[in-house]
Design an enzyme around this catalytic site. Sequence first.
Site, short mmCIF file in Angstrom:
data_model
loop_
_atom_site.label_atom_id
_atom_site.label_comp_id
_atom_site.label_asym_id
_atom_site.label_seq_id
_atom_site.Cartn_x
_atom_site.Cartn_y
_atom_site.Cartn_z
N GLY A 164 42.48 37.39 38.98
CA GLY A 164 41.03 37.14 39.03
C GLY A 164 40.64 35.67 39.05
O GLY A 164 39.48 35.36 38.86
N PHE A 202 49.67 27.57 49.60
CA PHE A 202 48.27 28.00 49.64
C PHE A 202 47.97 28.57 51.03
O PHE A 202 48.11 27.87 52.03
CB PHE A 202 47.34 26.83 49.32
CG PHE A 202 45.87 27.20 49.35
CD1 PHE A 202 45.37 28.17 48.49
CD2 PHE A 202 45.00 26.56 50.23
CE1 PHE A 202 44.01 28.51 48.51
CE2 PHE A 202 43.65 26.89 50.25
CZ PHE A 202 43.16 27.88 49.40
N ARG A 292 44.78 50.59 37.78
CA ARG A 292 43.59 51.31 37.29
C ARG A 292 42.80 51.84 38.49
O ARG A 292 43.10 51.50 39.63
CB ARG A 292 42.69 50.33 36.52
CG ARG A 292 42.23 49.17 37.41
CD ARG A 292 41.12 48.33 36.83
NE ARG A 292 40.58 47.44 37.83
CZ ARG A 292 41.06 46.25 38.17
NH1 ARG A 292 42.14 45.78 37.55
NH2 ARG A 292 40.50 45.52 39.11
N ARG A 336 27.41 45.97 45.87
CA ARG A 336 27.24 45.99 44.41
C ARG A 336 25.84 45.49 44.07
O ARG A 336 25.46 44.37 44.42
CB ARG A 336 28.28 45.12 43.73
CG ARG A 336 29.68 45.65 43.92
CD ARG A 336 30.62 45.02 42.93
NE ARG A 336 31.99 45.35 43.28
CZ ARG A 336 33.04 45.04 42.52
NH1 ARG A 336 32.85 44.39 41.38
NH2 ARG A 336 34.26 45.37 42.90
C1 MV4 Z 1 45.87 32.75 46.73
C2 MV4 Z 1 45.05 32.20 47.72
C3 MV4 Z 1 45.66 31.48 48.73
N1 MV4 Z 1 47.00 31.30 48.72
N2 MV4 Z 1 47.20 32.56 46.78
C4 MV4 Z 1 42.35 34.49 44.01
C5 MV4 Z 1 42.43 35.44 42.85
C6 MV4 Z 1 43.85 35.68 42.59
N3 MV4 Z 1 44.10 37.07 42.49
C7 MV4 Z 1 44.58 35.08 43.74
N4 MV4 Z 1 43.65 34.37 44.55
C8 MV4 Z 1 44.04 33.67 45.63
N5 MV4 Z 1 45.38 33.47 45.73
C9 MV4 Z 1 47.73 31.84 47.75
N6 MV4 Z 1 49.04 31.63 47.77
C10 MV4 Z 1 43.68 32.41 47.65
C11 MV4 Z 1 43.16 33.11 46.59
C12 MV4 Z 1 41.73 33.24 46.57
C13 MV4 Z 1 41.10 34.46 46.81
C14 MV4 Z 1 41.82 35.62 47.02
C15 MV4 Z 1 41.19 36.82 47.24
C16 MV4 Z 1 39.80 36.86 47.27
C17 MV4 Z 1 39.07 35.73 47.06
C18 MV4 Z 1 39.69 34.52 46.82
C19 MV4 Z 1 38.94 33.39 46.62
C20 MV4 Z 1 39.57 32.20 46.38
C21 MV4 Z 1 40.96 32.12 46.35
#
Ligand code: MV4
Length: 449
Positions: A164, A202, A292, A336
Amino acid sequence: MFKKVLIANRGEIALRVIRTCREMGIKTVAVYSTADKDSLHVRFADEAVCIGKPQSADSYLNIPHIIAATEITNADAVHPGYGFLAENSKFAQICGDHRIKFIGPTPAMINAMGDKITAKETMIKAGVPVVPGGEGLLKNLNEAKSLAKEIGYPIILKATAGGGGKGMRVVWEEKEMERAYSTAKAEAAASFKNDGIYMEKFVEEPRHIEIQIAGDQFGRVCHLSERDCSIQRRHQKLVEESPSPFMTNELREKMGEAAIKAASAINYESVGTIEFLVDKHRNFYFMEMNTRIQVEHCVTEEVINFDLIKEQIKIAMGEKISGENYLPQMHAIECRINAEDPYNEFRPSPGRINVLNTPGGHGVRVDSHVYAGYVIPPYYDSMIGKLITVARTRDEAIDTMYRALSEYVIDGVKTTIPFHLQLMKNEDFRKGNFTTKFLETFVMEKATV
Ligand code: MV4
Protein backbone atom coordinates in the site's frame (compact mmCIF):
# COMPACT_ATOMS: atom_id res chain seq x y z
CA MET A 1 -22.02 -26.62 7.27
CA PHE A 2 -21.95 -23.39 9.26
CA LYS A 3 -25.09 -22.63 11.26
CA LYS A 4 -23.97 -19.19 12.40
CA VAL A 5 -21.29 -16.75 11.17
CA LEU A 6 -20.00 -13.74 13.09
CA ILE A 7 -18.94 -10.83 10.89
CA ALA A 8 -15.89 -9.08 12.39
CA ASN A 9 -16.38 -5.89 10.40
CA ARG A 10 -18.68 -2.94 9.76
CA GLY A 11 -20.11 -0.86 6.92
CA GLU A 12 -20.92 -2.10 3.46
CA ILE A 13 -18.82 -5.28 3.64
CA ALA A 14 -20.57 -6.43 6.84
CA LEU A 15 -23.88 -5.94 5.02
CA ARG A 16 -22.52 -7.69 1.93
CA VAL A 17 -21.60 -10.80 3.98
CA ILE A 18 -24.95 -10.78 5.85
CA ARG A 19 -26.81 -10.78 2.51
CA THR A 20 -25.03 -13.89 1.25
CA CYS A 21 -25.35 -15.70 4.59
CA ARG A 22 -29.09 -15.06 4.54
CA GLU A 23 -29.36 -16.57 1.05
CA MET A 24 -27.39 -19.60 2.25
CA GLY A 25 -29.61 -20.08 5.31
CA ILE A 26 -26.76 -19.20 7.70
CA LYS A 27 -27.57 -17.13 10.82
CA THR A 28 -25.47 -14.00 11.33
CA VAL A 29 -23.97 -12.12 14.26
CA ALA A 30 -22.95 -8.48 13.86
CA VAL A 31 -20.40 -6.85 16.12
CA TYR A 32 -20.34 -3.09 16.52
CA SER A 33 -18.65 -0.25 18.31
CA THR A 34 -20.71 2.28 20.26
CA ALA A 35 -20.27 4.67 17.28
CA ASP A 36 -22.06 2.15 15.02
CA LYS A 37 -25.07 1.29 17.17
CA ASP A 38 -27.47 2.70 14.52
CA SER A 39 -25.76 0.97 11.58
CA LEU A 40 -27.62 -1.23 9.12
CA HIS A 41 -25.31 -4.21 9.69
CA VAL A 42 -26.52 -4.22 13.30
CA ARG A 43 -30.15 -4.12 12.20
CA PHE A 44 -29.88 -6.69 9.40
CA ALA A 45 -27.97 -9.35 11.36
CA ASP A 46 -29.89 -11.95 13.39
CA GLU A 47 -27.95 -10.94 16.53
CA ALA A 48 -25.62 -8.11 17.42
CA VAL A 49 -22.97 -7.69 20.11
CA CYS A 50 -21.36 -4.41 21.14
CA ILE A 51 -17.58 -4.92 21.28
CA GLY A 52 -16.34 -1.59 22.55
CA LYS A 53 -15.63 2.07 22.12
CA PRO A 54 -15.43 3.86 18.74
CA GLN A 55 -11.64 3.68 18.22
CA SER A 56 -10.84 0.60 16.08
CA ALA A 57 -8.24 -0.60 18.59
CA ASP A 58 -11.00 -0.81 21.22
CA SER A 59 -13.55 -2.58 18.98
CA TYR A 60 -13.00 -3.92 15.44
CA LEU A 61 -9.31 -4.65 16.17
CA ASN A 62 -9.91 -5.96 19.69
CA ILE A 63 -9.32 -9.72 19.34
CA PRO A 64 -10.42 -10.77 22.87
CA HIS A 65 -13.70 -8.87 22.48
CA ILE A 66 -14.42 -10.46 19.10
CA ILE A 67 -13.58 -13.97 20.33
CA ALA A 68 -15.82 -13.41 23.38
CA ALA A 69 -18.68 -12.25 21.10
CA THR A 70 -18.23 -15.39 18.98
CA GLU A 71 -18.28 -17.65 22.04
CA ILE A 72 -21.32 -16.09 23.76
CA THR A 73 -23.36 -16.27 20.53
CA ASN A 74 -22.11 -19.77 19.74
CA ALA A 75 -21.07 -18.87 16.16
CA ASP A 76 -19.16 -21.55 14.19
CA ALA A 77 -17.15 -19.20 12.01
CA VAL A 78 -15.88 -15.64 11.64
CA HIS A 79 -15.89 -13.65 8.40
CA PRO A 80 -13.28 -10.86 8.67
CA GLY A 81 -14.35 -8.80 5.61
CA TYR A 82 -11.51 -6.53 4.41
CA GLY A 83 -9.28 -4.22 6.45
CA PHE A 84 -9.24 -4.55 10.26
CA LEU A 85 -8.26 -8.19 11.10
CA ALA A 86 -8.67 -9.68 7.59
CA GLU A 87 -4.93 -10.27 7.07
CA ASN A 88 -3.92 -10.65 10.71
CA SER A 89 -2.43 -14.15 11.05
CA LYS A 90 -2.53 -13.95 14.86
CA PHE A 91 -6.28 -13.44 14.73
CA ALA A 92 -6.71 -16.34 12.28
CA GLN A 93 -4.59 -18.48 14.64
CA ILE A 94 -6.55 -17.49 17.75
CA CYS A 95 -9.85 -18.28 15.97
CA GLY A 96 -8.48 -21.75 15.20
CA ASP A 97 -7.30 -22.23 18.80
CA HIS A 98 -10.90 -21.57 19.91
CA ARG A 99 -12.30 -23.99 17.31
CA ILE A 100 -13.84 -21.10 15.39
CA LYS A 101 -13.41 -21.36 11.59
CA PHE A 102 -11.69 -18.27 10.16
CA ILE A 103 -13.29 -17.73 6.73
CA GLY A 104 -10.08 -17.15 4.83
CA PRO A 105 -6.64 -18.69 4.41
CA THR A 106 -4.58 -20.33 7.18
CA PRO A 107 -2.19 -18.23 9.33
CA ALA A 108 0.78 -19.76 7.45
CA MET A 109 -0.65 -18.61 4.09
CA ILE A 110 -1.23 -15.08 5.43
CA ASN A 111 2.36 -14.97 6.72
CA ALA A 112 3.81 -16.34 3.48
CA MET A 113 2.42 -13.31 1.62
CA GLY A 114 2.61 -10.73 4.43
CA ASP A 115 6.39 -10.43 4.26
CA LYS A 116 7.15 -9.09 0.78
CA ILE A 117 10.69 -10.47 0.45
CA THR A 118 9.50 -13.95 1.46
CA ALA A 119 6.60 -13.65 -1.00
CA LYS A 120 8.94 -12.57 -3.79
CA GLU A 121 11.33 -15.48 -3.15
CA THR A 122 8.39 -17.89 -3.24
CA MET A 123 7.25 -16.41 -6.56
CA ILE A 124 10.71 -16.72 -8.12
CA LYS A 125 10.81 -20.41 -7.13
CA ALA A 126 7.32 -20.91 -8.56
CA GLY A 127 8.29 -19.31 -11.89
CA VAL A 128 6.09 -16.23 -11.51
CA PRO A 129 7.68 -13.11 -13.08
CA VAL A 130 8.86 -10.54 -10.52
CA VAL A 131 10.43 -7.09 -10.98
CA PRO A 132 14.22 -7.39 -11.37
CA GLY A 133 16.03 -6.34 -8.20
CA GLY A 134 18.22 -7.39 -5.33
CA GLU A 135 17.77 -10.56 -3.37
CA GLY A 136 16.67 -10.07 0.21
CA LEU A 137 17.10 -7.18 2.63
CA LEU A 138 19.48 -4.30 2.01
CA LYS A 139 22.25 -4.40 4.62
CA ASN A 140 23.48 -0.82 4.36
CA LEU A 141 23.68 2.31 2.22
CA ASN A 142 26.79 1.15 0.35
CA GLU A 143 25.10 -2.06 -0.70
CA ALA A 144 22.07 -0.02 -1.84
CA LYS A 145 24.30 2.21 -3.98
CA SER A 146 26.21 -0.61 -5.64
CA LEU A 147 23.07 -2.66 -6.25
CA ALA A 148 21.33 0.36 -7.83
CA LYS A 149 24.30 0.79 -10.19
CA GLU A 150 23.94 -2.83 -11.22
CA ILE A 151 20.16 -2.67 -11.74
CA GLY A 152 20.26 0.81 -13.27
CA TYR A 153 18.34 3.89 -12.11
CA PRO A 154 15.51 4.58 -11.49
CA ILE A 155 15.02 2.12 -8.64
CA ILE A 156 12.42 1.82 -5.91
CA LEU A 157 12.99 1.05 -2.22
CA LYS A 158 10.20 -0.90 -0.53
CA ALA A 159 9.49 -2.06 3.01
CA THR A 160 9.38 -5.84 3.37
CA ALA A 161 6.55 -5.51 5.88
CA GLY A 162 4.85 -2.96 3.64
CA GLY A 163 2.19 -2.88 1.01
CA GLY A 164 0.00 0.00 0.00
CA GLY A 165 2.88 2.43 -0.53
CA LYS A 166 4.19 3.09 2.99
CA GLY A 167 7.97 3.09 3.35
CA MET A 168 8.39 3.34 -0.43
CA ARG A 169 10.86 5.70 -2.17
CA VAL A 170 11.69 6.11 -5.85
CA VAL A 171 15.33 7.01 -6.48
CA TRP A 172 16.29 8.54 -9.85
CA GLU A 173 20.03 9.03 -9.34
CA GLU A 174 22.76 8.13 -6.88
CA LYS A 175 22.92 11.48 -5.11
CA GLU A 176 19.33 10.97 -3.85
CA MET A 177 20.05 7.53 -2.43
CA GLU A 178 21.32 8.44 1.05
CA ARG A 179 18.24 10.47 1.93
CA ALA A 180 15.79 8.00 0.34
CA TYR A 181 17.44 5.06 2.10
CA SER A 182 17.18 6.60 5.55
CA THR A 183 13.65 7.99 5.13
CA ALA A 184 12.32 4.69 3.71
CA LYS A 185 13.88 2.83 6.63
CA ALA A 186 12.53 5.28 9.22
CA GLU A 187 9.04 5.21 7.70
CA ALA A 188 9.04 1.40 7.61
CA ALA A 189 10.13 1.24 11.26
CA ALA A 190 7.43 3.72 12.32
CA SER A 191 4.65 2.09 10.26
CA PHE A 192 5.40 -1.62 10.71
CA LYS A 193 7.89 -1.92 13.60
CA ASN A 194 10.12 -3.56 10.97
CA ASP A 195 12.71 -1.41 9.14
CA GLY A 196 13.69 -4.05 6.57
CA ILE A 197 13.82 -2.63 3.03
CA TYR A 198 14.62 -4.10 -0.40
CA MET A 199 15.24 -2.78 -3.91
CA GLU A 200 13.61 -3.21 -7.32
CA LYS A 201 13.95 -1.64 -10.74
CA PHE A 202 11.32 1.13 -10.90
CA VAL A 203 8.71 0.32 -13.55
CA GLU A 204 7.66 3.66 -15.03
CA GLU A 205 3.99 4.43 -15.71
CA PRO A 206 2.69 0.93 -15.00
CA ARG A 207 -0.87 -0.27 -14.93
CA HIS A 208 -2.16 -2.00 -11.80
CA ILE A 209 -3.92 -5.15 -12.97
CA GLU A 210 -4.87 -7.86 -10.50
CA ILE A 211 -6.15 -11.40 -10.99
CA GLN A 212 -8.88 -12.81 -8.76
CA ILE A 213 -8.25 -16.42 -7.80
CA ALA A 214 -9.98 -19.09 -5.74
CA GLY A 215 -8.40 -22.19 -4.22
CA ASP A 216 -9.98 -25.02 -2.26
CA GLN A 217 -8.77 -27.35 0.51
CA PHE A 218 -8.02 -30.05 -2.09
CA GLY A 219 -5.32 -28.15 -3.97
CA ARG A 220 -7.45 -26.92 -6.86
CA VAL A 221 -6.93 -23.31 -7.94
CA CYS A 222 -8.72 -21.35 -10.67
CA HIS A 223 -8.63 -17.72 -11.81
CA LEU A 224 -11.63 -15.46 -12.31
CA SER A 225 -10.05 -12.93 -14.67
CA GLU A 226 -8.71 -9.48 -13.94
CA ARG A 227 -9.55 -6.08 -12.52
CA ASP A 228 -7.85 -2.88 -13.63
CA CYS A 229 -7.20 -0.70 -10.57
CA SER A 230 -4.92 1.90 -12.16
CA ILE A 231 -7.19 4.82 -11.22
CA GLN A 232 -5.74 5.49 -7.76
CA ARG A 233 -4.82 8.53 -5.72
CA ARG A 234 -2.10 8.23 -3.07
CA HIS A 235 -2.53 4.43 -3.12
CA GLN A 236 -6.30 4.73 -2.61
CA LYS A 237 -8.23 3.09 -5.41
CA LEU A 238 -11.09 5.22 -6.71
CA VAL A 239 -12.28 3.29 -9.78
CA GLU A 240 -11.93 -0.38 -10.71
CA GLU A 241 -13.12 -2.25 -13.76
CA SER A 242 -13.23 -5.63 -15.41
CA PRO A 243 -12.10 -6.51 -18.00
CA SER A 244 -9.09 -4.18 -18.17
CA PRO A 245 -9.20 -2.00 -21.30
CA PHE A 246 -5.48 -2.88 -21.71
CA MET A 247 -6.08 -6.65 -21.62
CA THR A 248 -5.72 -9.06 -24.55
CA ASN A 249 -6.84 -12.69 -24.61
CA GLU A 250 -3.21 -13.75 -24.78
CA LEU A 251 -2.14 -11.60 -21.81
CA ARG A 252 -5.12 -12.77 -19.74
CA GLU A 253 -4.15 -16.36 -20.30
CA LYS A 254 -0.54 -15.68 -19.29
CA MET A 255 -1.42 -13.60 -16.23
CA GLY A 256 -4.13 -16.06 -15.22
CA GLU A 257 -1.66 -18.94 -15.37
CA ALA A 258 0.93 -16.94 -13.39
CA ALA A 259 -1.71 -16.13 -10.74
CA ILE A 260 -2.64 -19.81 -10.45
CA LYS A 261 1.07 -20.69 -10.05
CA ALA A 262 1.42 -18.01 -7.36
CA ALA A 263 -1.54 -19.28 -5.33
CA SER A 264 -0.63 -22.95 -5.87
CA ALA A 265 2.91 -22.28 -4.60
CA ILE A 266 1.48 -21.76 -1.09
CA ASN A 267 -1.42 -24.26 -1.49
CA TYR A 268 -3.69 -21.26 -1.15
CA GLU A 269 -7.17 -21.89 0.18
CA SER A 270 -9.96 -19.27 -0.06
CA VAL A 271 -10.50 -16.41 -2.49
CA GLY A 272 -7.56 -14.08 -3.02
CA THR A 273 -5.95 -11.64 -5.42
CA ILE A 274 -2.57 -11.51 -7.14
CA GLU A 275 -1.58 -7.91 -7.91
CA PHE A 276 0.63 -7.28 -10.92
CA LEU A 277 2.38 -4.27 -12.40
CA VAL A 278 2.00 -4.24 -16.19
CA ASP A 279 4.32 -2.08 -18.29
CA LYS A 280 3.56 -0.49 -21.66
CA HIS A 281 4.99 -3.53 -23.50
CA ARG A 282 2.58 -5.78 -21.56
CA ASN A 283 5.37 -7.29 -19.47
CA PHE A 284 3.86 -8.14 -16.11
CA TYR A 285 5.43 -8.55 -12.68
CA PHE A 286 4.12 -9.95 -9.39
CA MET A 287 3.65 -7.12 -6.90
CA GLU A 288 1.84 -8.67 -3.92
CA MET A 289 -0.93 -11.07 -2.97
CA ASN A 290 -4.01 -10.01 -1.01
CA THR A 291 -5.17 -12.90 1.14
CA ARG A 292 -8.68 -11.50 1.66
CA ILE A 293 -11.84 -10.51 -0.19
CA GLN A 294 -11.30 -7.03 -1.61
CA VAL A 295 -13.44 -3.90 -1.84
CA GLU A 296 -13.53 -4.20 -5.63
CA HIS A 297 -14.61 -7.87 -5.77
CA CYS A 298 -18.04 -6.76 -7.08
CA VAL A 299 -16.83 -5.93 -10.59
CA THR A 300 -15.67 -9.52 -10.95
CA GLU A 301 -19.00 -10.79 -9.61
CA GLU A 302 -20.84 -8.76 -12.25
CA VAL A 303 -18.77 -9.81 -15.27
CA ILE A 304 -18.79 -13.54 -14.49
CA ASN A 305 -22.17 -13.62 -12.71
CA PHE A 306 -20.82 -15.30 -9.60
CA ASP A 307 -21.14 -14.64 -5.82
CA LEU A 308 -17.55 -14.52 -4.53
CA ILE A 309 -18.57 -14.35 -0.86
CA LYS A 310 -20.70 -17.48 -1.29
CA GLU A 311 -17.72 -19.21 -2.90
CA GLN A 312 -15.44 -18.06 -0.06
CA ILE A 313 -17.85 -19.45 2.57
CA LYS A 314 -18.30 -22.73 0.68
CA ILE A 315 -14.52 -23.19 0.44
CA ALA A 316 -14.24 -22.58 4.21
CA MET A 317 -16.92 -25.25 4.75
CA GLY A 318 -14.71 -27.71 2.84
CA GLU A 319 -16.51 -27.74 -0.50
CA LYS A 320 -14.64 -28.36 -3.75
CA ILE A 321 -14.39 -25.70 -6.44
CA SER A 322 -15.07 -26.59 -10.07
CA GLY A 323 -11.50 -25.76 -11.04
CA GLU A 324 -12.52 -23.99 -14.27
CA ASN A 325 -11.28 -20.50 -15.04
CA TYR A 326 -13.88 -17.79 -15.64
CA LEU A 327 -13.72 -15.25 -18.47
CA PRO A 328 -15.54 -11.89 -18.45
CA GLN A 329 -18.89 -12.01 -20.22
CA MET A 330 -19.78 -8.37 -19.54
CA HIS A 331 -18.04 -5.08 -18.65
CA ALA A 332 -18.34 -3.68 -15.12
CA ILE A 333 -17.06 -0.48 -13.53
CA GLU A 334 -17.03 0.45 -9.86
CA CYS A 335 -16.82 3.98 -8.49
CA ARG A 336 -15.99 4.34 -4.81
CA ILE A 337 -18.31 6.88 -3.25
CA ASN A 338 -16.39 8.37 -0.33
CA ALA A 339 -17.30 11.12 2.13
CA GLU A 340 -14.39 13.23 0.86
CA ASP A 341 -14.13 16.62 -0.83
CA PRO A 342 -12.63 16.13 -4.32
CA TYR A 343 -12.24 19.90 -4.63
CA ASN A 344 -10.02 19.98 -1.52
CA GLU A 345 -7.43 17.22 -1.82
CA PHE A 346 -10.08 14.58 -1.02
CA ARG A 347 -10.27 15.74 2.60
CA PRO A 348 -12.53 13.51 4.73
CA SER A 349 -16.02 14.93 5.23
CA PRO A 350 -17.79 12.95 7.96
CA GLY A 351 -21.21 13.99 9.24
CA ARG A 352 -24.94 13.49 8.78
CA ILE A 353 -26.53 12.46 5.48
CA ASN A 354 -29.64 14.62 5.34
CA VAL A 355 -30.99 13.66 1.94
CA LEU A 356 -30.26 10.46 0.05
CA ASN A 357 -31.36 9.30 -3.37
CA THR A 358 -29.79 6.03 -4.49
CA PRO A 359 -29.58 5.32 -8.23
CA GLY A 360 -31.19 2.25 -9.77
CA GLY A 361 -32.40 0.93 -13.07
CA HIS A 362 -30.89 -1.46 -15.61
CA GLY A 363 -27.26 -2.37 -15.03
CA VAL A 364 -26.88 -0.57 -11.70
CA ARG A 365 -25.74 -2.08 -8.38
CA VAL A 366 -25.22 -0.09 -5.19
CA ASP A 367 -23.44 -1.71 -2.22
CA SER A 368 -23.83 0.71 0.66
CA HIS A 369 -24.72 0.74 4.32
CA VAL A 370 -26.01 4.33 4.54
CA TYR A 371 -29.53 5.77 4.71
CA ALA A 372 -31.09 9.23 5.08
CA GLY A 373 -30.32 10.44 8.61
CA TYR A 374 -27.22 8.20 8.93
CA VAL A 375 -24.22 9.86 10.57
CA ILE A 376 -20.83 8.90 9.08
CA PRO A 377 -18.52 8.49 12.08
CA PRO A 378 -15.06 10.09 11.87
CA TYR A 379 -13.26 7.01 13.26
CA TYR A 380 -13.15 4.71 10.24
CA ASP A 381 -12.54 4.89 6.48
CA SER A 382 -14.67 7.35 4.55
CA MET A 383 -16.37 4.97 2.13
CA ILE A 384 -20.13 5.58 1.85
CA GLY A 385 -20.64 2.89 -0.72
CA LYS A 386 -19.79 1.48 -4.12
CA LEU A 387 -21.64 2.22 -7.32
CA ILE A 388 -21.21 -0.56 -9.87
CA THR A 389 -22.56 -0.59 -13.41
CA VAL A 390 -22.56 -3.48 -15.83
CA ALA A 391 -23.20 -3.59 -19.57
CA ARG A 392 -22.17 -5.52 -22.66
CA THR A 393 -19.51 -2.98 -23.62
CA ARG A 394 -17.18 -0.60 -21.76
CA ASP A 395 -18.73 2.44 -23.47
CA GLU A 396 -22.19 1.42 -22.32
CA ALA A 397 -20.97 0.70 -18.76
CA ILE A 398 -19.49 4.23 -18.67
CA ASP A 399 -22.71 5.77 -20.03
CA THR A 400 -24.75 3.89 -17.43
CA MET A 401 -22.28 5.04 -14.74
CA TYR A 402 -22.65 8.68 -15.74
CA ARG A 403 -26.44 8.38 -15.68
CA ALA A 404 -26.39 6.60 -12.28
CA LEU A 405 -23.95 9.15 -10.78
CA SER A 406 -26.30 11.92 -11.94
CA GLU A 407 -29.16 10.29 -9.99
CA TYR A 408 -27.07 9.82 -6.83
CA VAL A 409 -27.99 12.56 -4.32
CA ILE A 410 -26.13 12.65 -1.02
CA ASP A 411 -26.77 15.84 0.88
CA GLY A 412 -25.01 16.86 4.08
CA VAL A 413 -21.48 15.65 3.38
CA LYS A 414 -19.05 16.22 0.50
CA THR A 415 -18.61 13.17 -1.72
CA THR A 416 -16.47 11.87 -4.58
CA ILE A 417 -19.51 11.89 -6.94
CA PRO A 418 -18.44 15.13 -8.74
CA PHE A 419 -14.98 13.61 -9.33
CA HIS A 420 -16.47 10.46 -10.89
CA LEU A 421 -18.84 12.51 -13.08
CA GLN A 422 -15.86 14.41 -14.50
CA LEU A 423 -13.79 11.26 -14.91
CA MET A 424 -16.56 9.54 -16.91
CA LYS A 425 -16.41 12.46 -19.40
CA ASN A 426 -12.59 12.44 -19.63
CA GLU A 427 -11.38 11.59 -23.12
CA ASP A 428 -8.35 9.54 -22.03
CA PHE A 429 -10.40 7.59 -19.50
CA ARG A 430 -13.01 6.83 -22.15
CA LYS A 431 -10.29 5.59 -24.49
CA GLY A 432 -8.87 3.34 -21.76
CA ASN A 433 -5.70 5.38 -22.02
CA PHE A 434 -4.48 5.55 -18.40
CA THR A 435 -1.80 4.27 -16.00
CA THR A 436 -1.30 4.56 -12.23
CA LYS A 437 0.00 8.10 -12.90
CA PHE A 438 -3.30 9.26 -14.43
CA LEU A 439 -4.67 11.02 -11.34
CA GLU A 440 -1.40 12.88 -10.67
CA THR A 441 -2.25 15.17 -13.58
CA PHE A 442 -6.06 15.05 -13.39
CA VAL A 443 -7.43 18.47 -12.40
CA MET A 444 -11.00 18.92 -11.20
CA GLU A 445 -12.96 21.55 -13.09
CA LYS A 446 -14.63 24.09 -10.83
CA ALA A 447 -18.07 23.24 -9.53
CA THR A 448 -20.86 24.77 -11.64
CA VAL A 449 -23.42 24.76 -8.81
C1 MV4 B 1 6.29 -0.38 -7.89
C2 MV4 B 1 6.11 0.62 -8.85
C3 MV4 B 1 7.02 0.68 -9.88
N1 MV4 B 1 8.06 -0.18 -9.92
N2 MV4 B 1 7.32 -1.23 -8.00
C4 MV4 B 1 2.70 0.96 -5.02
C5 MV4 B 1 2.09 0.22 -3.88
C6 MV4 B 1 2.88 -0.99 -3.67
N3 MV4 B 1 2.02 -2.12 -3.58
C7 MV4 B 1 3.78 -1.10 -4.85
N4 MV4 B 1 3.65 0.10 -5.62
C8 MV4 B 1 4.40 0.32 -6.71
N5 MV4 B 1 5.45 -0.54 -6.87
C9 MV4 B 1 8.18 -1.11 -8.99
N6 MV4 B 1 9.22 -1.94 -9.05
C10 MV4 B 1 5.04 1.49 -8.72
C11 MV4 B 1 4.19 1.37 -7.64
C12 MV4 B 1 3.13 2.33 -7.56
C13 MV4 B 1 1.80 1.98 -7.78
C14 MV4 B 1 1.43 0.67 -8.02
C15 MV4 B 1 0.11 0.34 -8.21
C16 MV4 B 1 -0.86 1.33 -8.18
C17 MV4 B 1 -0.51 2.62 -7.94
C18 MV4 B 1 0.81 2.98 -7.73
C19 MV4 B 1 1.14 4.30 -7.50
C20 MV4 B 1 2.45 4.62 -7.28
C21 MV4 B 1 3.45 3.65 -7.31
